[in-house]
Design an enzyme around this catalytic site. Structure first.
Site, PDB file in Angstrom:
ATOM      1  N   GLU A 120      -7.200   0.291  83.442  1.00  9.06           N
ATOM      2  CA  GLU A 120      -6.767   1.445  82.657  1.00  9.06           C
ATOM      3  C   GLU A 120      -5.949   0.895  81.506  1.00  9.06           C
ATOM      4  O   GLU A 120      -4.889   0.296  81.706  1.00  9.06           O
ATOM      5  CB  GLU A 120      -5.921   2.404  83.490  1.00  9.06           C
ATOM      6  CG  GLU A 120      -5.469   3.619  82.706  1.00  9.06           C
ATOM      7  CD  GLU A 120      -4.171   4.189  83.220  1.00  9.06           C
ATOM      8  OE1 GLU A 120      -3.220   4.311  82.405  1.00  9.06           O
ATOM      9  OE2 GLU A 120      -4.090   4.493  84.412  1.00  9.06           O
ATOM     10  N   CYS A 136       0.485   6.969  79.519  1.00  7.50           N
ATOM     11  CA  CYS A 136      -0.876   6.602  79.121  1.00  7.50           C
ATOM     12  C   CYS A 136      -1.703   7.826  78.772  1.00  7.50           C
ATOM     13  O   CYS A 136      -2.727   7.712  78.093  1.00  7.50           O
ATOM     14  CB  CYS A 136      -1.549   5.804  80.238  1.00  7.50           C
ATOM     15  SG  CYS A 136      -1.578   6.657  81.829  1.00  7.50           S
TER      16      CYS A 136
END
Length: 691
Positions: free
Chosen positions: A263, A302
């Site tokens: 990620e 994020c």
């Protein structure tokens, strides 16, 4: 609440069953708000090969010997134990710069994620050590040769390399599905906030709930850790795309085809629908959501909104509304009651964000905030990593490449104008793959066009409108049942996603053989496997019931009177049951037919044992299919077979799945389905004192 000063503590790693410090004093970690030393961190001299061997040899066999329900119970006990100690974690979290609300997302959000996986494991997985994947695949006409896909735990260790922004959630959301799968974990947190992760791991180890070696911790650099991975290990990474690519191409990972989930950078976008003009609920929701995503965790998420895409005619109103809302964001010490946004994680992180803002300024103008003029309500603007929210505007977004390439990982967003919906979708796609996008609209056509347009470029898409405003979890909230990840620049990985996340740490294998032996492997009866007749299986408790126990019932004829009574009694007078000419005109029928649910009701009447016994309740049917029409005069018979037994942990009952096959006088299958029942573990129940 204020942050208590203390001498910096030396962080330790937990490897091979021991807490061990690095060989050197290491890097000093500073409080994000005050600049005071919090801890030192170092991993020099640690034996990573031995740690991986320890996890594989010590914890792997013990975890694999447990059933899914036992592992789920372990996660539940662990989650409850951590929740009872959450205030200690909140106090430590202040050093990271997180306010109480920021800490809630990280701490209680992480523990809640673990508890969600515990619940889903008990509800959605069987009480077995092997998970079947899909239906049986018949490979021969005589049913003597079949195949079943199964999922079994990897025989390695899952190495989780995490980012600094969520030191608790980032760990727990990864180890929960890993442990549920039956695989040991080794966690490597980002150094800047590792002191909070270390505290949580200490409390986990202290509970004694996990088998030794199921969770290990590295505080400091990974050193030569990845040199020792094997084909059975897995590696997950959360952080920058640059670092992720380096790890993904590590020789040992490439040579051994190690599973690698990443990620990485994510320039998430949100789109204001053309219908959501100033004054509408959707416009107000949009403003609130953008401001919240800019300031929550000081924009260090994020999933935070980096690109704000709005109709050109609404840009001025939007910027004015955002400027007004952001100006009211109280910046200061995270423990102070009036603070709404704390500092960034470190002074170095603030320098990094300021550098990225300068890159954005080449193609966009600042319309709110000043990165070089810090205004705070408490604390020291020089010692703490404070930065007020900064909003930019790019009037020509298709010519503004840095907006789509440069991620300022802080309270920074850029507004972009679009002239039609196709442009809005194209701008969102310019991010080249992101974790999440959102659209705020109350128009069905807008929702459809945007979602279908941006979905290939995003792991998750949120639709926000007035109807969901009170219940929506928002643009930036990853949820345990939903996949968290994104294509392209975002890394191409997936995390969580409910049971999907568990399967990442298991091997899918196609097993071929006779039904009898396949059933022995999976613990689930399949067509062609062994069966046993005898006492009515509904008279058997779980202590007596066995896979393959079978009942073949007497037969019952279906009459015209039965069908007409059922039709009038239920109100289901569909023409195929009541009108012969109309039924014959139907290409599927030769004449009037019996109701499908009448067939299922007659089947229940044939196989049910009416007296009180160990079967406590019928709680549903799965995969019900009606395969052959039933006409007046046809005779029905039922074959009921015990297919799967799942005892409940810490309960006096379990679930039993029965294969129910209804045939007619010619042996043709009329209906096929699974009957789901609750069955007592013992019958009569064993009474305990006080009951």
């Amino acid at each position: 609440m204020t942050i208590t000063l203390r001498a910096p503590r030396r962080l330790e790693s937990y490897l091979c069953g021991e807490w061990v410090p690095g060989a050197k004093e290491g890097q000093v970690l500073l409080d994000a708000a005050t600049g005071d030393p919090v801890a030192t961190i170092d991993s020099t001299g640690l034996d990573f090969r031995a740690a991986l061997d320890h996890g594989r040899a010590k914890a792997g066999p013990r975890l694999r010997a447990m059933t899914f329900h036992e592992r789920a119970g372990m996660l539940k006990a662990l989650g409850l134990a951590l929740m009872a100690q959450k205030e200690d974690f909140y106090a430590e979290s202040l050093h990271t710069g997180a306010t109480r609300s920021d800490g809630w997302v990280d701490i209680e959000g992480g523990i809640g994620t673990m508890l969600t996986f515990a619940s889903k494991g008990r509800r959605e997985l069987p009480n077995t050590r092997v998970l079947t994947d899909g239906d049986v695949e018949p490979l021969s006409k005589d049913n003597s040769f079949s195949a079943q896909h199964i999922l079994s735990p990897l025989h390695g260790v899952a190495i989780h390399i995490n980012a600094f922004n969520f030191p608790v959630w980032g760990m727990l959301e990864k180890i929960a599905p890993t442990l549920l799968a039956g695989v040991p974990c080794l966690v490597k947190p980002a150094s800047q906030t590792a002191y909070l992760t270390e505290l949580v791991v200490r409390r986990i180890i202290d509970t004694g709930i996990l088998p030794e070696g199921a969770l290990q911790l590295v505080c400091g650099s990974v050193g030569d850790l990845l040199d020792h991975v094997t084909e059975q290990d897995a590696v997950t990474f959360t952080g920058s795309a640059h670092t992720g690519r380096k790890l993904k191409t590590h020789p040992a990972i490439v040579n051994h085809s190690v599973r690698f989930t990443m990620e990485a950078d994510s320039l998430n976008a949100t789109i204001l629908g053309p219908d959501a003009v100033a004054g509408t609920p959707e416009f107000d929701l949009f403003v609130r959501e953008v401001a919240r995503e800019m300031t929550s965790k000081a924009g260090q998420k994020c999933t935070a909104i980096r690109r704000v895409i709005a109709p050109r005619g609404q840009v001025d109103a939007l910027i004015a509304a955002l400027r007004d809302r952001l100006d009211k964001t109280a910046l200061g010490l995270p423990g102070e009651e009036g603070t709404r946004m704390g500092p960034l994680a470190s002074l170095g992180q603030r320098d990094e964000v300021r550098a990225r803002i300068r890159e954005l300024q080449a193609v966009a103008e600042i319309v709110a905030g000043n990165p070089d003029d810090v205004r705070i309500g408490s604390g020291d603007a020089e010692k703490g990593a404070f930065l007020n929210p900064v909003l930019l505007y790019a009037d020509k977004p298709f010519e503004a490449a840095p907006v789509h390439d440069c991620e300022a990982f802080g309270p920074v967003s850029t507004v972009m104008a679009y002239d039609d919906l196709d442009e809005a979708v194209a701008l969102a796609a310019r991010g080249r793959g992101s974790l999440v996008s959102s659209v705020f609209t109350d128009d069905k056509d807008v929702a459809e066009r945007v979602v279908l347009g941006v979905a290939p470029f995003h792991g998750r898409v949120l639709i926000g409108n007035r109807a969901s405003a009170k219940s929506s979890t928002g643009h930036g909230s990853p949820l345990a049942p939903l996949v968290h990840g994104g294509p392209g620049r975002a890394g191409g990985g997936e995390e969580m996603g409910g049971i999907r996340g568990v399967k990442h740490f298991m091997q899918r294998t196609a097993v071929q053989g006779t039904p009898r032996l396949l059933s022995a492997v999976t613990g689930r009866w399949i067509e062609g496997a062994d069966t046993q007749a005898g006492d009515h299986p509904f008279r058997k408790s779980l202590a007596e019931l066995r896979i393959g126990d079978q009942l073949v019932t007497a037969a019952r004829q279906v009459t015209q009177e039965d069908v007409e009574h059922f039709a009038h009694f239920t109100g289901d007078t569909f023409y195929a049951h009541m009108d012969s000419d109309a039924a014959k005109a139907n290409p599927f029928f030769d004449d009037r037919v019996a109701h499908g649910y009448l067939i299922a009701s007659f089947a229940a009447g044939l196989f049910v044992e009416p007296n009180p016994g160990p079967v406590l309740a019928n709680y549903g049917v799965d995969n019900l299919r009606f395969l052959t029409p039933v006409y007046f005069g046809d005779t029905l018979q039922v074959r009921l077979t015990c297919k799967e037994i799942n005892p409940r942990e810490n309960a006096g009952h379990g679930e039993v799945r029965w294969d129910c096959q209804v045939t007619n006088q010619n042996g043709a299958v009329v209906a096929q389905y699974d009957v789901l029942t609750m069955v007592a573990k013992q019958w009569p129940p064993v009474e305990t004192p006080g009951t």
